[in-house]
Design an enzyme around this catalytic site. Structure first.
Site, PDB file in Angstrom:
ATOM      1  N   SER A 143      -7.576 -15.723  -6.111  1.00 55.18           N
ATOM      2  CA  SER A 143      -6.738 -15.471  -4.927  1.00 55.18           C
ATOM      3  C   SER A 143      -7.600 -15.549  -3.669  1.00 55.18           C
ATOM      4  CB  SER A 143      -6.163 -14.061  -5.070  1.00 55.18           C
ATOM      5  OG  SER A 143      -5.599 -13.619  -3.861  1.00 55.18           O
ATOM      6  N   TYR A 156      -5.580  -4.571  -5.959  1.00 49.47           N
ATOM      7  CA  TYR A 156      -5.387  -6.001  -6.261  1.00 49.47           C
ATOM      8  C   TYR A 156      -6.637  -6.779  -5.844  1.00 49.47           C
ATOM      9  CZ  TYR A 156      -3.340 -10.703  -6.216  1.00 49.47           C
ATOM     10  OH  TYR A 156      -3.081 -12.037  -6.440  1.00 49.47           O
TER      11      TYR A 156
END
Ligand code: NAD
Length: 261
Positions: A143, A156
């Site tokens: 990501s 996250y």
């Protein structure tokens, strides 16, 4: 030219979003695929859409034996494994550390690290022996939050940093036989879910709000859709990338050159 002709690929989380777009494109590029997903419903849709030509396995990436079974099913069906795409993941809805009650922090840490990190480790460990036989490769969905703040909340972001560590060390350990790389999408319009412990705490945002927020944060002023990322996966999975290992392709509208304003 079909870039993945005769390649066999196992993908986790291939039932929806970025994973499903990878499945569609890899099929078009000539690959045989096994899709490993937790959603029975999505796998039934894949069975119908591809008329059984794409194999499916229902399981949970948190379980080592499910990962082992998915690899075994791939070998049984197609005889070999050339590429693992470890893509399944959940999100934390940008919840800030101070907004966690300690017990919710504990649960969220466990749920997100189990799926995003342990799931990636299990998939890698289960697939590695077969990938060594074919001199294959692995691709992890990381990501923008593996590199930059403001791509999620702290938990996250920490999970996606952890997978970056896995990519780099495993690329070193698995060389010269197996290549290990990643693709780091920026904010993408999918139905990426927050973990159950955060339902009610994570802010609900509409797709339109999400698009506007993503566009405002990258220099290309774009929100991304799953299809924007698939060419990066095709390249890394193919023999055209035989000199590339330990790398991550950023596919994020230019976060590296975001500037100071
Ligand atoms: N959407 C984004 O903005 C974005 C940005 C950067 C990175 N990513 C990463 O890309 C990956 C895919 O995200 P997406 O947005 O396509 O999500 P998505 O929710 O659309 O798809 C995820 C798929 O994973 C499956 N899955 C979830 N938990 C599972 C489990 N325990 N075992 C097996 N399968 C499971 C789901 O059923 C679903 O089919 C994730 O790793 C995510 O962190 C997404």
């Amino acid at each position: 030219m079909r870039w993945l002709k005769e390649k066999t690929v196992l993908i986790t989380g291939g039932g929806a979003g970025i994973g499903k777009a990878i499945v569609d494109r890899f099929v078009a590029e000539g690959a045989n695929l096994l899709v490993f997903d937790i959603s029975k419903e999505r796998l039934v849709e894949i069975d119908h859409e591809f008329e059984g030509k794409v194999a499916t396995y229902q399981g949970d990436v948190r379980s080592y034996s499910d990962n082992e079974q998915a690899v075994a099913c791939t070998i049984e069906r197609f005889g070999k494994l050339d590429c693992l795409v470890a893509n399944a993941g959940l999100f934390d809805g940008f919840v800030k550390l101070l907004d966690y009650q300690p017990e919710v922090l504990e649960q969220t840490y466990q749920q997100l690290f189990d799926i995003n990190v342990k799931g990636a480790f299990h998939a890698a460990r289960a697939a590695l022996p077969e990938l060594m036989k074919t001199k294959g490769n692995m691709i992890f969905s990381v990501s923008g939050s593996s590199f930059y703040p403001d791509g999620g909340g702290t938990i996250y972001t920490a999970t996606k940093h952890a997978v970056l560590g896995l990519i780099r060390q495993l690329a070193f350990e698995a060389a010269p036989t197996v290549r290990v790389n990643g693709v780091a999408p920026g904010g993408t319009i999918t139905d990426l879910k927050v973990v159950p412990s955060l339902e009610g705490l994570a802010k609900q945002v509409s797709k339109e709000e999400k698009k506007a927020s993503i566009q405002s944060r990258n220099p290309l002023r774009m929100y991304m859709v799953p299809e924007d990322h698939v060419a990066s996966y095709v390249l890394l999975a193919s023999d055209q990338a035989r000199a590339i290992t330990g790398e991550v392709i950023n596919s994020n509208g230019g976060l590296t050159v975001r500037g100071l304003s």
